[in-house]
Design an enzyme around this catalytic site. Structure first.
Site, short mmCIF file in Angstrom:
data_model
loop_
_atom_site.label_atom_id
_atom_site.label_comp_id
_atom_site.label_asym_id
_atom_site.label_seq_id
_atom_site.Cartn_x
_atom_site.Cartn_y
_atom_site.Cartn_z
CG LEU C 225 -1.89 1.19 1.30
CD1 LEU C 225 -2.88 1.17 0.15
CD2 LEU C 225 -2.63 1.21 2.64
CG ASP C 226 -0.55 4.65 0.05
OD1 ASP C 226 -1.14 4.62 -1.03
OD2 ASP C 226 -1.11 4.90 1.13
#
Lengths: 282, 282, 282, 282
Positions: C225-226
């Site tokens: 994530l990210d």
């Protein structure tokens, strides 16, 4: 004509501005500059007022009288005479870009304070200190003798009797007791855009992550590493062609300028803190 | 709870802040936000105060009573009810980037005002106006019939009864009489960093001069082309590889954002003018 | 006159530029634009060459012949015809600022690709999609039926046969299998200056931390994530007076512009990835 | 391992990159970094190639052989050995911020050149020059004896035998003959965002115009005042509360950084000029 800076932080209350303004007016003060901020979340009110006043005795009078009002509104407050320039102690290590920049600003009378000394764990900055005729003290910090060295360092700091301590790339973690003793008075420059890259080697980590902007953060020191209230930040653009070493070189420019800006805000009494944040009245 | 915005500009005088704050307090107003500025050169004082007040009748009362104080201090002043949203007329031509951006902001309720119409000398914007259900009027401006066309345009403007007119790349010079009638109410976006490249073809001229940054300027219209008080400016970096055509494309982003920012400041009553300059209380 | 974009990434080797340039010359190509980058740490070489060529048959010829050279130097490479515009699928949720901005750019022919559809878990964007005559599909994602909903969403994505997928504030975590299937083809806009504030509520966390700049990051999606390769970032200045809600509103401008920039770089084949970083040849 | 920088500007021609790359390859050079630019308007092609080469005799060989190729393509070209550091002469007046900054960079070995002297019309900079052990010469420029003074100044400049002359806020207009003699070798820092505020007192004029950003421009000197090719520019935000005096103080930071950047580009042979513009290969 003297200039005083009144800083107030207190629970929000109806009529605060009127009360304080009226008080200043009645005590022969003229408001030159005023800033307010209401922290809606914490219901706290912040003020910074620059007061010009003719009678040289205003300060004591004023302070004594204001104590009453302050009590009534549960104010944290201070009132500083702009003529009483703060005593600045710079702590550095080997890097000289921030130190040289601050010394030059001091020399050109661009800082609202006096640089009274440089304290370093290495000798490298002694030459530039002597050029600018600033007292230089070296306290080496060795792994084997760290506790004693740190104690000696803190004694040396105390001996300077500083109003504000500037960590201009000092590179050592400040002991808890010193953080507490000089709370709100130690300003650090961190070479990243916090909260990114807390801790060591931020440029290498920025390069590894492939960010497109690098930054610098000027903040007050607390016990939590790189977690203190942020005063000022800035960034500059990099790209894939910039290695960590080049970022470090490029970053020096925003480090020195961001530190100088943050320090100047502090020297001009423009910074109030609220929990872990700052209100900066520019 | 209503919000009012009090804007004051007057000769500097001792005790001004106290007087005004006290007045607001006595009229049951609570100061939510306050900004001051002393123009030392012109010895003029500027204030913007956001007042929160419970009684719905404060406005008239307040205004009437304040007139006295205002006279005493030779104030230019206005007090606006934040609930009375300003009526925005957009004037455009063929370019749609600024218009589309403003319409979308209006649609998402991000503007402190209502877009009541779009007036253009071409038909190209009619489709997007209809999407957003905004009234669209076309008044063509032809070389041969310019005087009559301009008169018709001005009549159309008047028929909208606008509080503020936004020139979103309208590309026609506004007649003097209209500049005067709507003084301080016509906001333009110029596609350069003024005072560089006043007039036509700023991107081509920026490319020809070889500048390393291009800009956009949001300003009030006066009789002097591109010489009115500047509200907001921004720039972006370009280099030798960017042609005039590419600069024009890249520049659209700062044009639309700078215009939206400047307009929003105006809508929130954050802009005061002093001679040919603005005080923007952000 | 056709334009082709040749992207190469390979181990560094002596004479690479000469070999490739000579090859292009011998195949009747003219180099319009060329960018090189040597990643000194990984000893990998990156090239992007824009080739102009008259004979319409160059592409196949060229590709076939180039395969030999590519093998010799262990190249990862691709060659794209600029005329074959990429098919863009936008995935959104409720926020419309990025979607509206991209649709408008598409409509004005400012994107090097065609927006072929909008897929959302809510219905809010259907109206704007219809304005711009872009296919709109809604696939609701409910907590109770998430697995099935996500499968349906992915089928819908596949049905669009997209070349690039833009997460324009989609707000759902993309399943691992989709990340892998469309590796290097899913572009996200994250509303913080990564790696600061990975995950949810970055504006609130930025306000809580008291940062002085907020940012937006356009990056490729990976399983982490990210954490995917960053294509473009930008920041804007905030201060103590900006609440999290205001930051969110202000941040929309850099979100939409940073996303549009990053997407455009991708559409123009200007982005190569190396481990978790990008080389962006502007 | 030596590094050479080959700079080429010539009419655009088919196969140029291939020819030059092949030539370098055949002469045992390895391309470390390469930048190209096609000025489509003027149909001129620009290249900068950093070549690494083992044999110490490459330079002469190469130069001689390359002359042939250069003639064929009507090239303006130069090839510089990165080891032959340029000799930098700084010319200053009373302001010290740029001079101190450059001296510090030189001292820390951050400049790709050697500061060989400081020439000033006042004595104020002599102290800082002596600190950094840099030769200092004063040539006063008096109104009454200007012609003779300027002649003396130019003789002094010549006596330093400089490769590049940096006007670090020198404040005197350089005579035409000197502009011509050192064409492309005199770098100035102007304290405005050119072409705004050409000439004297740019900060005062910026304050009077009410701009919201102030700037600095690093450019080559030509006979036309402040009209020479721009190498680098930067800006910083100001507002109504900043007086001309404060702008001047704030502006020093972008002056010194913009000058240092522009100078460094020049020292690294990254700047080519085309008519009155620069190509800067970063």
């Amino acid at each position: 004509m003297n200039t005083y800076r009144l800083l107030i932080s207190c629970p929000d209350a109806h009529g605060l501005v009127a009360k304080v303004s009226q008080f200043i007016f009645e005590h022969n003060g003229n408001i030159k500059e005023a800033h307010h901020h209401l922290d809606a979340q914490n219901k706290r009110f912040f003020m910074r007022i620059e007061i010009e006043s003719n009678p040289t005795h205003l300060l004591d009078d004023f302070k004594q009288a204001f104590t009453q009002l302050a009590k009534q509104y549960q104010m944290n407050w201070q009132m500083n005479d702009a003529n009483q320039r703060k005593r600045i102690l710079i702590m550095g290590s080997k890097s000289s870009h921030c130190v040289a920049d601050l010394l030059h600003r001091g020399h050109e009378n661009e800082l609202e304070g006096n640089i009274i000394g440089i304290l370093s764990n290495h000798n490298k900055l002694s030459k530039i200190a002597s050029w600018y005729e600033v007292d230089f003290k070296q306290v080496a910090i060795e792994k084997a003798t760290k506790t004693a060295d740190m104690a000696k360092m803190m004694n040396t700091v105390d001996s300077f009797n500083p109003d504000v301590i500037v960590l201009a790339r000092y590179m050592q973690i400040i002991p808890k007791s010193m953080c507490e003793k000089y709370q709100g008075k130690i300003i650090n420059i961190h070479h990243s855009f916090l909260p990114s890259f807390v801790g060591a080697n931020p440029y290498q980590r920025a390069a590894d992550r492939g960010v497109k902007l690098i930054g610098a953060t000027c903040h007050y020191i607390t016990n939590e590493l790189d977690e203190g209230p942020i005063i000022e930040q800035d960034v500059l653009r990099v790209d894939h062609s910039d290695s960590a070493a080049e970022m470090q070189k490029m970053g020096q420019d925003i480090e020195k300028i961001t530190l100088a800006k943050g320090l100047q805000y502090h020297l001009e009494d423009r910074v109030l803190t609220c929990n872990n944040k700052t209100v900066v009245f520019r």
